[in-house]
Design an enzyme around this catalytic site. Structure first.
Site, short mmCIF file in Angstrom:
data_model
loop_
_atom_site.label_atom_id
_atom_site.label_comp_id
_atom_site.label_asym_id
_atom_site.label_seq_id
_atom_site.Cartn_x
_atom_site.Cartn_y
_atom_site.Cartn_z
N GLU A 265 6.44 -5.83 -6.49
CA GLU A 265 6.41 -5.96 -5.02
C GLU A 265 6.27 -7.29 -4.60
OE1 GLU A 265 3.69 -5.45 -0.91
OE2 GLU A 265 3.59 -3.83 -2.74
N LYS B 24 1.87 4.65 1.23
CA LYS B 24 0.97 3.74 0.59
C LYS B 24 -0.36 3.67 1.45
CE LYS B 24 0.51 -1.41 1.01
NZ LYS B 24 1.01 -2.82 1.33
N SER C 134 -4.86 -8.94 -5.91
CA SER C 134 -5.51 -10.00 -6.68
C SER C 134 -6.16 -9.73 -8.25
CB SER C 134 -6.58 -10.41 -5.94
OG SER C 134 -7.28 -9.47 -5.17
#
Length: 221
Positions: A43, A132, A182
């Site tokens: 993404e 999501k 992250s």
């Protein structure tokens, strides 16, 4: 590639690497580092400068070998531009009905973001392929199980707070896929692309153990 094939490709991969960077060049480096580690569903967030250029470059380099998505898509106009640039997944932090409709029109995967049961059902009714769950880190894997109790038919992809250590828990509680940010790409902000590739390989290794146990795509109880 038809949408049913796109969905199958996503479920087979079960992990989407989220690339968000300060420059287009940095995004391309991060993306290639993820790919080198075996992460072939990406993404590219629209908070990245020149996102369309990044999408075009990755599509030209990898074609259908890469399941390419655009993220942080807030409206149908942005979704259309992303699709023309090669995106086959349109991922958002929220539910926008026009964007979902456009994805259905062009037969690409629609993956709007939602959190509450009301939002999830609204997204499903509008035609979302996968919902999501965002921000998933605020509630943890147990939230997926809680939502799927009344909504067992919901195909959910938690995003936020997914790590190598807890990857199995998201699937054990019913996720069909996860979005990883992250905890995968973090070292890339300091230019350590090798560490990003190493983390991608670690995620792939953990996924292999989860698959061996039959725990992917909601298979585990």
């Amino acid at each position: 590639m038809r949408k049913m094939q796109l969905l199958d490709a996503l479920l087979q991969r079960a992990m989407v690497a989220i690339v968000r960077a300060d420059t287009a060049d940095a995004a391309l480096r991060l993306a290639e580092a993820c790919i080198a580690g075996g992460m072939t569903a990406l993404e590219i967030a629209f908070t990245t400068p020149d996102t369309l250029a990044v999408l075009r470059a990755l599509h030209a380099r990898h074609g259908d070998a890469l399941l390419l998505g655009a993220g942080t898509v807030l409206d149908a106009e942005t979704a259309r531009a992303a699709i023309l640039a090669g995106a086959r997944m349109i991922i958002a932090p929220s539910v926008d009905l026009a964007t979902i409709a456009l994805c259905q029109r062009y037969q690409v995967l629609s993956m709007p973001g939602a959190l509450s049961p009301t939002e999830i059902v609204s997204a499903m009714q509008a035609g979302a392929d996968i919902v999501k769950i965002f921000p998933a880190e605020m509630f943890g894997p147990a939230y997926i199980k809680a939502v799927r109790a009344p909504l067992p038919q919901a195909a959910l992809m938690p995003t936020g707070g997914v790590t190598v250590d807890n990857l199995d828990q998201w699937f054990a509680h019913g996720a069909v896929a996860v979005g990883i940010g992250s905890s995968l790409t973090g070292p890339g902000t300091d230019g350590d692309d090798g560490a990003v590739t190493a983390r991608a390989r670690a995620f792939q290794a953990k996924m292999a153990t989860i698959r061996a146990a039959g725990g992917v795509n909601g298979a585990a109880s």
